[in-house]
Structure formats: C-alpha cells, structure tokens
Design a protein around this motif. Structure first.
Motif, PDB file in Angstrom:
ATOM      1  N   GLY A  81      -5.735  -3.450  -1.824  1.00 25.21           N
ATOM      2  CA  GLY A  81      -5.549  -2.177  -2.504  1.00 25.21           C
ATOM      3  C   GLY A  81      -6.827  -1.400  -2.744  1.00 25.21           C
ATOM      4  N   ARG A  82      -7.905  -1.797  -2.135  1.00 22.03           N
ATOM      5  CA  ARG A  82      -9.155  -1.059  -2.296  1.00 22.03           C
ATOM      6  C   ARG A  82      -9.834  -0.904  -0.944  1.00 22.03           C
ATOM      7  NH1 ARG A  82     -13.852  -4.935  -4.034  1.00 22.03           N
ATOM      8  NH2 ARG A  82     -13.112  -6.864  -3.147  1.00 22.03           N
ATOM      9  N   THR A  83     -10.784   0.002  -0.874  1.00 26.72           N
ATOM     10  CA  THR A  83     -11.540   0.243   0.350  1.00 26.72           C
ATOM     11  C   THR A  83     -12.972  -0.203   0.118  1.00 26.72           C
ATOM     12  OG1 THR A  83     -10.132   2.121   0.884  1.00 26.72           O
ATOM     13  CG2 THR A  83     -12.237   1.990   2.015  1.00 26.72           C
ATOM     14  N   ILE A  84     -13.468  -1.028   1.041  1.00 25.09           N
ATOM     15  CA  ILE A  84     -14.819  -1.585   0.933  1.00 25.09           C
ATOM     16  C   ILE A  84     -15.647  -1.012   2.073  1.00 25.09           C
ATOM     17  CG2 ILE A  84     -16.200  -3.685   0.886  1.00 25.09           C
ATOM     18  CD1 ILE A  84     -13.509  -5.186   0.278  1.00 25.09           C
ATOM     19  N   PRO A  85     -16.666  -0.192   1.786  1.00 20.95           N
ATOM     20  CA  PRO A  85     -17.532   0.287   2.865  1.00 20.95           C
ATOM     21  C   PRO A  85     -18.520  -0.822   3.253  1.00 20.95           C
ATOM     22  CG  PRO A  85     -18.181   1.277   0.782  1.00 20.95           C
ATOM     23  CD  PRO A  85     -16.986   0.424   0.504  1.00 20.95           C
ATOM     24  N   VAL A  86     -18.583  -1.124   4.551  1.00 21.67           N
ATOM     25  CA  VAL A  86     -19.468  -2.180   5.043  1.00 21.67           C
ATOM     26  C   VAL A  86     -20.336  -1.600   6.147  1.00 21.67           C
ATOM     27  CG1 VAL A  86     -19.588  -4.472   6.085  1.00 21.67           C
ATOM     28  CG2 VAL A  86     -17.727  -3.931   4.519  1.00 21.67           C
ATOM     29  N   GLU A  87     -21.640  -1.784   6.002  1.00 20.90           N
ATOM     30  CA  GLU A  87     -22.584  -1.306   7.015  1.00 20.90           C
ATOM     31  C   GLU A  87     -22.930  -2.466   7.940  1.00 20.90           C
ATOM     32  OE1 GLU A  87     -26.958   0.496   6.816  1.00 20.90           O
ATOM     33  OE2 GLU A  87     -25.470   1.605   5.644  1.00 20.90           O
ATOM     34  N   VAL A  88     -22.692  -2.281   9.239  1.00 19.63           N
ATOM     35  CA  VAL A  88     -22.946  -3.334  10.236  1.00 19.63           C
ATOM     36  C   VAL A  88     -23.741  -2.738  11.388  1.00 19.63           C
ATOM     37  CG1 VAL A  88     -20.874  -4.670   9.703  1.00 19.63           C
ATOM     38  CG2 VAL A  88     -20.762  -2.909  11.431  1.00 19.63           C
ATOM     39  N   PRO A  89     -24.501  -3.573  12.103  1.00 16.50           N
ATOM     40  CA  PRO A  89     -25.178  -3.081  13.307  1.00 16.50           C
ATOM     41  C   PRO A  89     -24.140  -2.600  14.325  1.00 16.50           C
ATOM     42  CG  PRO A  89     -26.043  -5.228  12.668  1.00 16.50           C
ATOM     43  CD  PRO A  89     -24.859  -4.956  11.803  1.00 16.50           C
ATOM     44  N   GLN A 146     -12.078 -19.170  -0.822  1.00 12.78           N
ATOM     45  CA  GLN A 146     -13.026 -20.066  -1.466  1.00 12.78           C
ATOM     46  C   GLN A 146     -13.055 -19.731  -2.941  1.00 12.78           C
ATOM     47  OE1 GLN A 146     -16.655 -19.217   0.549  1.00 12.78           O
ATOM     48  NE2 GLN A 146     -17.148 -17.482  -0.726  1.00 12.78           N
ATOM     49  N   GLY A 147     -13.354 -20.673  -3.750  1.00 14.60           N
ATOM     50  CA  GLY A 147     -13.468 -20.432  -5.188  1.00 14.60           C
ATOM     51  C   GLY A 147     -12.138 -20.074  -5.808  1.00 14.60           C
ATOM     52  N   ASP A 148     -12.087 -18.920  -6.480  1.00 11.01           N
ATOM     53  CA  ASP A 148     -10.912 -18.510  -7.234  1.00 11.01           C
ATOM     54  C   ASP A 148      -9.909 -17.723  -6.413  1.00 11.01           C
ATOM     55  OD1 ASP A 148     -11.950 -19.687  -9.499  1.00 11.01           O
ATOM     56  OD2 ASP A 148     -13.022 -17.879 -10.089  1.00 11.01           O
ATOM     57  N   GLY A 149     -10.014 -17.711  -5.110  1.00 14.74           N
ATOM     58  CA  GLY A 149      -9.078 -16.945  -4.297  1.00 14.74           C
ATOM     59  C   GLY A 149      -9.666 -15.585  -3.962  1.00 14.74           C
ATOM     60  N   PRO A 150      -8.865 -14.745  -3.308  1.00 13.51           N
ATOM     61  CA  PRO A 150      -9.394 -13.457  -2.872  1.00 13.51           C
ATOM     62  C   PRO A 150      -9.683 -12.537  -4.043  1.00 13.51           C
ATOM     63  CG  PRO A 150      -7.045 -13.533  -2.492  1.00 13.51           C
ATOM     64  CD  PRO A 150      -7.462 -14.898  -2.958  1.00 13.51           C
ATOM     65  N   ILE A 151     -10.632 -11.667  -3.847  1.00  6.97           N
ATOM     66  CA  ILE A 151     -10.951 -10.666  -4.844  1.00  6.97           C
ATOM     67  C   ILE A 151     -10.066  -9.474  -4.570  1.00  6.97           C
ATOM     68  CG2 ILE A 151     -12.746  -9.143  -5.754  1.00  6.97           C
ATOM     69  CD1 ILE A 151     -14.784 -11.235  -4.721  1.00  6.97           C
ATOM     70  N   THR A 152      -9.180  -9.172  -5.503  1.00  6.62           N
ATOM     71  CA  THR A 152      -8.267  -8.048  -5.335  1.00  6.62           C
ATOM     72  C   THR A 152      -8.396  -7.129  -6.529  1.00  6.62           C
ATOM     73  OG1 THR A 152      -6.497  -9.291  -6.393  1.00  6.62           O
ATOM     74  CG2 THR A 152      -6.618  -9.419  -3.998  1.00  6.62           C
ATOM     75  N   LYS A 153      -7.561  -6.092  -6.554  1.00  7.33           N
ATOM     76  CA  LYS A 153      -7.585  -5.198  -7.700  1.00  7.33           C
ATOM     77  C   LYS A 153      -7.192  -5.981  -8.942  1.00  7.33           C
ATOM     78  CE  LYS A 153      -4.957  -1.573  -6.619  1.00  7.33           C
ATOM     79  NZ  LYS A 153      -4.399  -0.252  -6.528  1.00  7.33           N
ATOM     80  N   ASN A 154      -7.895  -5.745 -10.045  1.00  2.00           N
ATOM     81  CA  ASN A 154      -7.559  -6.419 -11.293  1.00  2.00           C
ATOM     82  C   ASN A 154      -6.357  -5.722 -11.895  1.00  2.00           C
ATOM     83  OD1 ASN A 154      -9.732  -8.105 -11.023  1.00  2.00           O
ATOM     84  ND2 ASN A 154     -11.089  -6.818 -12.230  1.00  2.00           N
ATOM     85  N   SER A 155      -5.350  -6.500 -12.256  1.00  2.00           N
ATOM     86  CA  SER A 155      -4.185  -5.927 -12.885  1.00  2.00           C
ATOM     87  C   SER A 155      -3.839  -6.769 -14.086  1.00  2.00           C
ATOM     88  CB  SER A 155      -3.045  -5.841 -11.883  1.00  2.00           C
ATOM     89  OG  SER A 155      -1.987  -6.635 -12.217  1.00  2.00           O
ATOM     90  N   SER A 156      -3.863  -6.155 -15.265  1.00  2.00           N
ATOM     91  CA  SER A 156      -3.615  -6.903 -16.480  1.00  2.00           C
ATOM     92  C   SER A 156      -2.130  -7.003 -16.793  1.00  2.00           C
ATOM     93  CB  SER A 156      -4.336  -6.243 -17.660  1.00  2.00           C
ATOM     94  OG  SER A 156      -3.902  -4.912 -17.783  1.00  2.00           O
ATOM     95  N   VAL A 157      -1.312  -6.080 -16.273  1.00  2.00           N
ATOM     96  CA  VAL A 157       0.115  -6.092 -16.530  1.00  2.00           C
ATOM     97  C   VAL A 157       0.830  -6.335 -15.215  1.00  2.00           C
ATOM     98  CG1 VAL A 157       2.048  -4.708 -17.378  1.00  2.00           C
ATOM     99  CG2 VAL A 157      -0.204  -4.436 -18.390  1.00  2.00           C
ATOM    100  N   PRO A 158       1.765  -7.271 -15.163  1.00  2.00           N
ATOM    101  CA  PRO A 158       2.480  -7.501 -13.920  1.00  2.00           C
ATOM    102  C   PRO A 158       3.301  -6.273 -13.535  1.00  2.00           C
ATOM    103  CG  PRO A 158       3.427  -8.830 -15.683  1.00  2.00           C
ATOM    104  CD  PRO A 158       2.209  -8.157 -16.230  1.00  2.00           C
TER     105      PRO A 158
END
Length: 155
Positions: free
Chosen positions: A20-28, A87-99
């Motif tokens: 649910g988010r856009t991550i800008p990544v700079e690559v060669p 790895q670790g706690d799972g994927p990093i996604t949008k934080n949602s406090s209310v289901p």
C-alpha cells in the motif's frame, strides 16, 4: 596533468509499490532484477528469494538487466512477497491500528455463531449420549463424580 575521476555510473529511480505504499529506489542503470531485490530487502523486510517483481505485466527475471526488461527511470514496479519468506517481524507494510471494517464485522459474526453453537451443543449433548451410549465429558472441567452420576445424566 591531473585526470578527473571517472563519472559515476548513471542511475535510475524505480517506484516500487508494496504494502500500500510506494518506495522510490535508486539503482544503477545496468543493475539486474536480483540487484534490485537485494536493495529492497532492508526496505521491505522480505528476503530476495521471497520477492517477485512485476513491471508492465511481466515478472522480472533475476539474471536479466532492468534495461533489457524495459525498466527505465520512473518505472513502476510491483513487489509481491511470498508468504513465510520474511525476516524478523515479517514484511514492513502500512501501519494500521484499527482492523478493516469487513474484518471486524466477520469476527463479530463468527463470535455470534460460536456462542449460538455452544448453546445448541449443550441442548443436544444429552440426546447424543442416549443415542450413542457414550458420554463425552472431556470439556466439562469435572474433578470428582458421584457414583449415581451416570444414572442421573441418562435420565
């Protein structure tokens, strides 16, 4: 005569959509899909082997260069993560406090069904005992029984 350092390799910025988010990544510009996956790992917490990158409806092959798959500056790439390859706690996604409302509504319906079935089971249980001759009390939390207990249950 001083020679100037070689210019840095050209880079492109790829817009990766994930969770649910856009991550800008700079690559060669000459990077492969595998290189992009390695750059995405710390940003998304998804291991490269669990990542599937899709651009313009095609899955990007790990060994192929981004330019050969027509990924250019500003291209949008969707990251699909395989379940269980985090790895670790799972994927990093949008934080949602209310289901989500649909999830909350479904859980309330499920709770109501469980409560209803519990009352039905307690009414049907003695009839089932009489029909089968087997008395199931494993979930009754009984500690001690009276010698007349069975005759009282079946009457």
């Amino acid at each position: 005569m001083e020679s100037s350092p070689p210019p840095p390799p050209p880079t492109i910025t790829v817009q990766v959509k994930f969770g649910g988010r856009t991550i800008p990544v700079e690559v060669p510009a000459a990077a492969t899909a595998a290189d992009l996956k390695r750059l995405l790992q710390p940003l998304t917490n998804v291991l490269p082997r669990g990542q599937r990158l899709i651009c313009k409806g095609k899955v990007l092959a790990d060994a192929a260069s981004l330019s050969s798959m027509q990924v250019v500056n500003g291209s949008k790439v969707m990251l699909m993560a395989s379940q269980g390859l985090h790895q670790g706690d799972g994927p990093i996604t949008k934080n949602s406090s209310v289901p989500a409302p649909s999830t909350r509504r479904a859980s309330n319906v499920k709770e109501a069904q469980i409560q209803k079935s519990d009352t039905n089971v307690s009414k049907i249980r003695p009839e089932r005992w009489k029909a089968t001759g087997i008395i199931a009390l494993s979930d009754s939390s009984l500690k001690v029984t009276d010698s007349n207990f069975l005759t009282l249950l079946l009457n």
